[in-house]
Design a protein around this motif. Structure first.
Motif, PDB file in Angstrom:
ATOM      1  N   ASP A  48       2.725  -4.000  -6.137  1.00  0.00           N
ATOM      2  CA  ASP A  48       3.013  -4.065  -4.851  1.00  0.00           C
ATOM      3  C   ASP A  48       4.218  -3.170  -4.451  1.00  0.00           C
ATOM      4  OD1 ASP A  48       1.118  -5.933  -4.404  1.00  0.00           O
ATOM      5  OD2 ASP A  48       2.363  -7.528  -4.038  1.00  0.00           O
ATOM      6  N   LEU A  49       5.045  -2.920  -5.426  1.00  0.00           N
ATOM      7  CA  LEU A  49       6.131  -2.186  -5.419  1.00  0.00           C
ATOM      8  C   LEU A  49       5.973  -0.727  -5.050  1.00  0.00           C
ATOM      9  CD1 LEU A  49       8.885  -3.563  -7.850  1.00  0.00           C
ATOM     10  CD2 LEU A  49       9.184  -3.817  -5.527  1.00  0.00           C
ATOM     11  N   ILE A  50       4.790  -0.222  -5.586  1.00  0.00           N
ATOM     12  CA  ILE A  50       4.433   1.083  -5.504  1.00  0.00           C
ATOM     13  C   ILE A  50       3.905   1.226  -4.035  1.00  0.00           C
ATOM     14  CG2 ILE A  50       2.706   2.705  -6.175  1.00  0.00           C
ATOM     15  CD1 ILE A  50       2.828   1.704  -9.115  1.00  0.00           C
ATOM     16  N   ALA A  51       3.122  -0.001  -3.851  1.00  0.00           N
ATOM     17  CA  ALA A  51       2.666   0.282  -2.410  1.00  0.00           C
ATOM     18  C   ALA A  51       3.727   0.327  -1.364  1.00  0.00           C
ATOM     19  CB  ALA A  51       1.656  -0.926  -1.950  1.00  0.00           C
ATOM     20  N   TYR A  52       4.960  -0.482  -1.590  1.00  0.00           N
ATOM     21  CA  TYR A  52       6.069  -0.279  -0.413  1.00  0.00           C
ATOM     22  C   TYR A  52       6.413   1.264  -0.402  1.00  0.00           C
ATOM     23  CZ  TYR A  52       6.225  -5.441  -1.778  1.00  0.00           C
ATOM     24  OH  TYR A  52       6.172  -6.735  -1.868  1.00  0.00           O
ATOM     25  N   GLY A  53       6.518   1.672  -1.583  1.00  0.00           N
ATOM     26  CA  GLY A  53       7.182   3.033  -1.576  1.00  0.00           C
ATOM     27  C   GLY A  53       5.980   4.038  -0.947  1.00  0.00           C
ATOM     28  N   ALA A  54       4.704   3.768  -1.203  1.00  0.00           N
ATOM     29  CA  ALA A  54       3.855   4.621  -0.473  1.00  0.00           C
ATOM     30  C   ALA A  54       4.032   4.365   1.001  1.00  0.00           C
ATOM     31  CB  ALA A  54       2.476   4.462  -0.969  1.00  0.00           C
ATOM     32  N   HIS A  55       3.975   3.222   1.437  1.00  0.00           N
ATOM     33  CA  HIS A  55       3.953   2.856   2.807  1.00  0.00           C
ATOM     34  C   HIS A  55       5.152   3.591   3.740  1.00  0.00           C
ATOM     35  CE1 HIS A  55       5.507   0.235   6.120  1.00  0.00           C
ATOM     36  NE2 HIS A  55       4.167   0.482   6.542  1.00  0.00           N
ATOM     37  N   ARG A  56       6.150   3.545   2.794  1.00  0.00           N
ATOM     38  CA  ARG A  56       7.491   4.226   3.580  1.00  0.00           C
ATOM     39  C   ARG A  56       7.149   5.643   3.703  1.00  0.00           C
ATOM     40  NH1 ARG A  56      10.687   3.626   6.571  1.00  0.00           N
ATOM     41  NH2 ARG A  56       9.918   1.751   6.398  1.00  0.00           N
ATOM     42  N   LEU A  57       6.822   6.398   2.709  1.00  0.00           N
ATOM     43  CA  LEU A  57       6.304   7.809   3.045  1.00  0.00           C
ATOM     44  C   LEU A  57       5.268   8.080   3.893  1.00  0.00           C
ATOM     45  CD1 LEU A  57       7.022  10.722   1.232  1.00  0.00           C
ATOM     46  CD2 LEU A  57       4.493  10.519   1.575  1.00  0.00           C
ATOM     47  N   LEU A  58       4.030   7.043   3.930  1.00  0.00           N
ATOM     48  CA  LEU A  58       3.159   7.387   4.970  1.00  0.00           C
ATOM     49  C   LEU A  58       3.801   7.500   6.385  1.00  0.00           C
ATOM     50  CD1 LEU A  58       0.211   5.642   3.127  1.00  0.00           C
ATOM     51  CD2 LEU A  58       0.631   8.179   3.192  1.00  0.00           C
ATOM     52  N   THR A  59       4.415   6.142   6.418  1.00  0.00           N
ATOM     53  CA  THR A  59       5.271   5.900   8.068  1.00  0.00           C
ATOM     54  C   THR A  59       6.084   7.083   8.378  1.00  0.00           C
ATOM     55  OG1 THR A  59       5.057   3.515   7.203  1.00  0.00           O
ATOM     56  CG2 THR A  59       6.509   4.290   9.166  1.00  0.00           C
ATOM     57  N   GLU A  60       6.865   7.525   7.349  1.00  0.00           N
ATOM     58  CA  GLU A  60       7.691   8.571   7.936  1.00  0.00           C
ATOM     59  C   GLU A  60       6.939   9.732   8.354  1.00  0.00           C
ATOM     60  OE1 GLU A  60      11.372   7.226   4.813  1.00  0.00           O
ATOM     61  OE2 GLU A  60      10.280   9.210   4.448  1.00  0.00           O
ATOM     62  N   ALA A  61       5.610   9.930   7.654  1.00  0.00           N
ATOM     63  CA  ALA A  61       4.733  11.186   7.811  1.00  0.00           C
ATOM     64  C   ALA A  61       3.906  10.825   9.121  1.00  0.00           C
ATOM     65  CB  ALA A  61       3.975  11.633   6.738  1.00  0.00           C
ATOM     66  N   GLY A  62       4.041   9.607   9.780  1.00  0.00           N
ATOM     67  CA  GLY A  62       3.514   9.433  10.985  1.00  0.00           C
ATOM     68  C   GLY A  62       2.203   8.822  10.947  1.00  0.00           C
ATOM     69  N   LEU A  63       1.842   8.229   9.747  1.00  0.00           N
ATOM     70  CA  LEU A  63       0.434   7.712   9.341  1.00  0.00           C
ATOM     71  C   LEU A  63       0.655   6.199   9.598  1.00  0.00           C
ATOM     72  CD1 LEU A  63      -0.860   9.948   6.512  1.00  0.00           C
ATOM     73  CD2 LEU A  63      -1.681  10.085   8.931  1.00  0.00           C
ATOM     74  N   ALA A  64      -0.100   5.302   9.940  1.00  0.00           N
ATOM     75  CA  ALA A  64      -0.206   4.038  10.189  1.00  0.00           C
ATOM     76  C   ALA A  64      -0.954   3.387   9.209  1.00  0.00           C
ATOM     77  CB  ALA A  64      -0.948   3.697  11.612  1.00  0.00           C
ATOM     78  N   VAL A  65      -0.605   2.297   8.743  1.00  0.00           N
ATOM     79  CA  VAL A  65      -1.142   1.279   7.564  1.00  0.00           C
ATOM     80  C   VAL A  65      -1.310   0.054   8.330  1.00  0.00           C
ATOM     81  CG1 VAL A  65      -0.781   0.248   5.394  1.00  0.00           C
ATOM     82  CG2 VAL A  65       0.160   2.845   5.871  1.00  0.00           C
ATOM     83  N   PRO A  66      -2.653  -0.274   8.288  1.00  0.00           N
ATOM     84  CA  PRO A  66      -4.039   0.247   7.556  1.00  0.00           C
ATOM     85  C   PRO A  66      -4.874   1.187   8.188  1.00  0.00           C
ATOM     86  CG  PRO A  66      -4.403  -1.951   7.933  1.00  0.00           C
ATOM     87  CD  PRO A  66      -3.032  -1.583   8.790  1.00  0.00           C
ATOM     88  N   ASP A  67      -4.309   1.368   9.801  1.00  0.00           N
ATOM     89  CA  ASP A  67      -5.215   2.241  10.717  1.00  0.00           C
ATOM     90  C   ASP A  67      -5.599   3.489   9.965  1.00  0.00           C
ATOM     91  OD1 ASP A  67      -5.259  -0.019  12.174  1.00  0.00           O
ATOM     92  OD2 ASP A  67      -3.826   0.807  13.584  1.00  0.00           O
TER      93      ASP A  67
END
Lengths: 335, 335
Positions: free
Chosen positions: A259-278
């Motif tokens: 889960d911690l890896i997912a939190y880190g990935a989510h932060r970068l994706l969000t910063e790049a303007g990508l939505a999770v899970p859309d």
């Protein structure tokens, strides 16, 4: 003291006993330490005969006898700031207390040198058993394993002896379940972000995931395998996710091995303007209770860490009874 | 064994010694347990004289002597799934190990009955000291405190004796700092969401916050005080935040007495369509390292939990030397 000679001044070595009995040193060591579960009755008899004939008297037997009088069990955990680790620690402590034992807790910070330091310190304390929650390869663990010392391994198997007593989940099955879920939902391309592959848990989760996809005929170019250096799962997820953003064919769904890896990935994706899970689906493994509160965008394989304690203690009691508890797999839940 | 008579068969009680010396039972008990820091030299002399005259021989002295031979320290923590607690536990374990001690960890789950069960179990183990990380009021803790047993209290003061040795932060100052920040930013109306007020930390954070606002002339109707029943901070935040959404004059900024409370409040506000911090500013207290990853919308008073271990061990060493370590306040950071 069964199987030992009363002759004094004996200097027979473990290697000589092994040689005489025609088995490995490790087998001799396990048997003289009371772990006979894996050896056949003939092997045990042969080893005991060789011990008698050669007058082998290991210090270890005396030490094991003393250890059996101790009611202290040491838990070596890699990172107590990880809620999965602290939940297992709390559950184990409670279960040990119920059988009249106390738990000493040590945080190895996932470092081989600290793990070895604690292992030596706990040996000096004559603790009854050492539990490795997330062991790393280390010189002292290797030496003790080769000498036949019996420890219990939780989450990650003994990196120096994968047949050692183990409590955890079917990590290969968990990775496979996530792959099947992605296939069923028609997600493609796919990716996996994993941490250090020397952990059996990480390796098995990754292999289980890839194995299902490969057998389903997913082309290699439709499956990214991502990681990043270091021990910090948040940072690994953050660093590795950059390749997802940059990919010509962006992965639609990603397995993160924690889960911690997912939190880190989510932060970068969000910063790049990508939505999770859309835009990108993330699936973690752990089932951190904080997820519904802080990470409602995350699906996760739920591991019942709060149930580990009784299973860990049951395995220890088998070890103390001279049995081999083997591997104990707890159920995980996904979807 | 200073101050004790060698007469055998003596049955003088602590109460008789206190009566003879003209001091409280608690004072006598502290002094015979070697804690003289708070008592004047005259009081100490008077108590010792009464002990001698009456031939008082507490079992406790013998027990304390035995305890001094133990190198085991027990940490009773309320909830190891809370990262603040597990960080303090890891830091304490490391600091104790450096001075040749091992730490036994017990999770009380914030329950008085479990805390008492552990306290009895640790006494039976003859541990050298017990550290209460987040003590709750309980019959055994009350009895031991009244008998003058010396424990170390971390984060929350001894609910039965607030002058007992303490390691934590200036909780009143932390609450006041958040209030001053809200005033400086012109935020109004304001609110505080707090958990169980019987904890000195929660009470002091809340009072420090309200005190600054009251002195600044904030009208009572512009300041909501919210809480909810139970021990689960996430749920307390979630339940209490409903009053923020429903308020005729909605609070613009809210102090949450823990980060977990802020996570719960954030979830309810988000579900109600309110944005954090655009509609409602949330400030927590803890500084959970996960915040930048999962809760970038949260400001928090950062408490250096990873630095607690050496301060805790220093306080224990003073206790073992017969001194009163008093209170040790670590610096917090905000803004």
């Amino acid at each position: 003291m069964r199987g030992t000679s009363t002759k004094s001044g004996s200097r027979a070595s473990l290697a000589e006993v092994a040689d005489r009995a025609g088995v490995s040193i490790s087998t001799v060591s396990r048997i003289v330490n009371g772990i006979v579960g894996r050896a056949s009755a003939e092997t045990v008899a042969r080893v005991r005969q060789a011990v008698d004939e050669l007058g082998y008297r290991p210090d270890r037997i005396g030490r094991a006898m003393r250890q059996r009088q101790s009611n202290v069990v040491a838990l070596l955990a890699p990172n107590l700031a990880n809620p999965a680790m602290s939940t297992i620690a709390a559950s184990t402590e409670e279960a040990l207390r119920r059988v009249g034992h106390v738990m000493v807790l040590c945080d190895t910070h996932d470092r081989a040198d600290l793990q070895d330091e604690y292992l030596a310190a706990m040996a000096a304390q004559l603790v009854r058993s050492v539990i490795f929650l997330g062991a790393v390869a280390s010189p002292a663990l290797r030496a003790a394993s080769e000498a036949g010392e019996v420890f219990l391994f939780v989450n990650r198997r003994n990196p120096h002896d994968e047949r050692a007593p183990f409590v955890g989940i079917d990590n290969r099955g968990a990775g496979a379940a996530v792959a099947a879920h992605f296939l069923a939902n028609g997600h493609a391309p796919l990716a996996v972000i994993h941490s250090d592959h020397s952990s059996s848990a990480v390796r098995d989760r990754t292999y289980g995931f890839i194995d299902v996809l490969t057998k389903a005929g997913i082309a290699p170019e439709m499956l990214m395998r991502l990681s990043a250096p270091g021990d910090d799962h948040l940072d690994i997820g953050y660093q590795a996710a950059a390749a997802i953003v940059a990919a010509p064919q962006r992965p639609r769904a990603v397995l993160c091995t924690s889960d911690l890896i997912a939190y880190g990935a989510h932060r970068l994706l969000t910063e790049a303007g990508l939505a999770v899970p859309d835009d990108v689906v993330l699936v973690g493994i752990d089932g951190n209770p904080i997820n519904p509160w802080l990470a409602p965008w995350l699906s996760s394989v739920v591991i019942p860490y709060e149930d580990y304690g009784p299973v860990i203690v049951d395995s220890l009691e088998r070890i103390w009874a001279g049995e081999d508890p083997g591997e104990r797999l707890l159920p995980y839940a996904f979807g």
